[in-house]
Design a protein around this motif. Structure first.
Motif, PDB file in Angstrom:
ATOM      1  N   ASP A 137       0.801  -1.230   0.000  1.00 38.17           N
ATOM      2  CA  ASP A 137       0.000   0.000   0.000  1.00 38.17           C
ATOM      3  C   ASP A 137       0.831   1.275   0.000  1.00 38.17           C
ATOM      4  O   ASP A 137       0.503   2.233  -0.703  1.00 38.17           O
ATOM      5  CB  ASP A 137      -0.928   0.014   1.221  1.00 38.17           C
ATOM      6  N   LEU A 138       1.898   1.323   0.808  1.00 35.51           N
ATOM      7  CA  LEU A 138       2.660   2.561   0.974  1.00 35.51           C
ATOM      8  C   LEU A 138       4.056   2.495   0.353  1.00 35.51           C
ATOM      9  O   LEU A 138       4.896   3.344   0.637  1.00 35.51           O
ATOM     10  CB  LEU A 138       2.780   2.905   2.461  1.00 35.51           C
ATOM     11  N   SER A 139       4.298   1.519  -0.505  1.00 33.70           N
ATOM     12  CA  SER A 139       5.614   1.429  -1.129  1.00 33.70           C
ATOM     13  C   SER A 139       5.746   2.463  -2.239  1.00 33.70           C
ATOM     14  O   SER A 139       4.775   3.123  -2.616  1.00 33.70           O
ATOM     15  CB  SER A 139       5.849   0.028  -1.706  1.00 33.70           C
ATOM     16  N   ALA A 140       6.945   2.582  -2.774  1.00 33.43           N
ATOM     17  CA  ALA A 140       7.179   3.537  -3.864  1.00 33.43           C
ATOM     18  C   ALA A 140       6.425   3.146  -5.129  1.00 33.43           C
ATOM     19  O   ALA A 140       6.126   4.005  -5.964  1.00 33.43           O
ATOM     20  CB  ALA A 140       8.676   3.630  -4.154  1.00 33.43           C
ATOM     21  N   SER A 141       6.117   1.869  -5.262  1.00 30.35           N
ATOM     22  CA  SER A 141       5.360   1.394  -6.430  1.00 30.35           C
ATOM     23  C   SER A 141       4.271   0.434  -5.953  1.00 30.35           C
ATOM     24  O   SER A 141       4.459  -0.782  -5.940  1.00 30.35           O
ATOM     25  CB  SER A 141       6.284   0.708  -7.436  1.00 30.35           C
TER      26      SER A 141
END
Length: 208
Positions: free
Chosen positions: A173-177
């Protein structure tokens, strides 16, 4: 299409279980990714059920550090399973690259309970990293013993030939991609992965 899971007499090499792909991606936006992700699943008589999940993910996020942190915000591989026939409650195991996991039980997305509130037993989860043809992947093995399932569901669970319902997911959900991948396709964005009507059949059959 159903996933056919072998039932073995004793613990074996996970590679003998069929390869499943987590390649149905949902709710995509610009900047989202589609990491190659896979699973294998099998059962062992008088022992329990086993699964291995792994992903060739490039932008790995692993911030969660303790049990039942919101691991879905990290790079996360998830295993949802409804192991007891006739019981609509399903367990969700959401695991990050550190081997930290979130685990709950319930019939739907709302009003779920942490498994640690119900049982002192735990799933066995072992995180790993692998290199395959020069590509790096992270993943984990998970084992749910008959005793663990019996304790959580309040029954005498035994592994046998049966049809379970469940799904395998990849999210971050909160990753760079970010991405939201599933094995069995998921419908509603509001329900997200907590949509048991979209679970698929996991058919446990004796291995030949």
């Amino acid at each position: 299409m159903d996933y056919i899971a072998p039932l073995f007499e004793e613990k074996t090499d996970t590679r003998l279980a069929p390869l499943g792909k987590i390649n149905s991606f949902h709710w995509e936006k610009e900047g989202y990714s589609r990491p190659e992700s896979f699973f294998r699943f099998y059962a062992v008589k008088s022992k329990g059920i086993f699964a291995r999940l792994w992903s060739f993910e490039s932008d790995i996020r692993a911030e969660c550090r303790k049990r039942d942190d919101p691991c879905y915000t990290d790079s996360c591989l998830e295993f949802f399973i409804m192991p007891v026939c006739g019981d609509k409650r399903y367990m969700n195991f959401e695991v990050n690259p550190n081997g930290i996991y979130l685990s709950e039980i319930g019939e739907k997305r709302e009003n779920r309970r942490f498994i640690k509130e119900i049982s002192s037993l735990e799933p066995q989860i072992n995180a790993f990293r692998i290199n395959e043809n020069g590509r790096q992947a992270w993943g984990y093995d998970i084992f749910l013993s008959e005793e663990f399932i019996s304790s959580v569901y309040g029954c005498d669970y035994k592994v046998e030939e049966s049809t379970l319902r469940g799904n395998f997911y990849k999210c971050a959900d909160l990753s760079a991609s970010p991405h939201f991948g599933a094995h069995f396709p998921v419908g509603s964005a509001s329900l997200g992965f907590h949509n048991p009507d979209c679970f698929g059949n996991i058919i446990i059959r004796k291995a030949e």
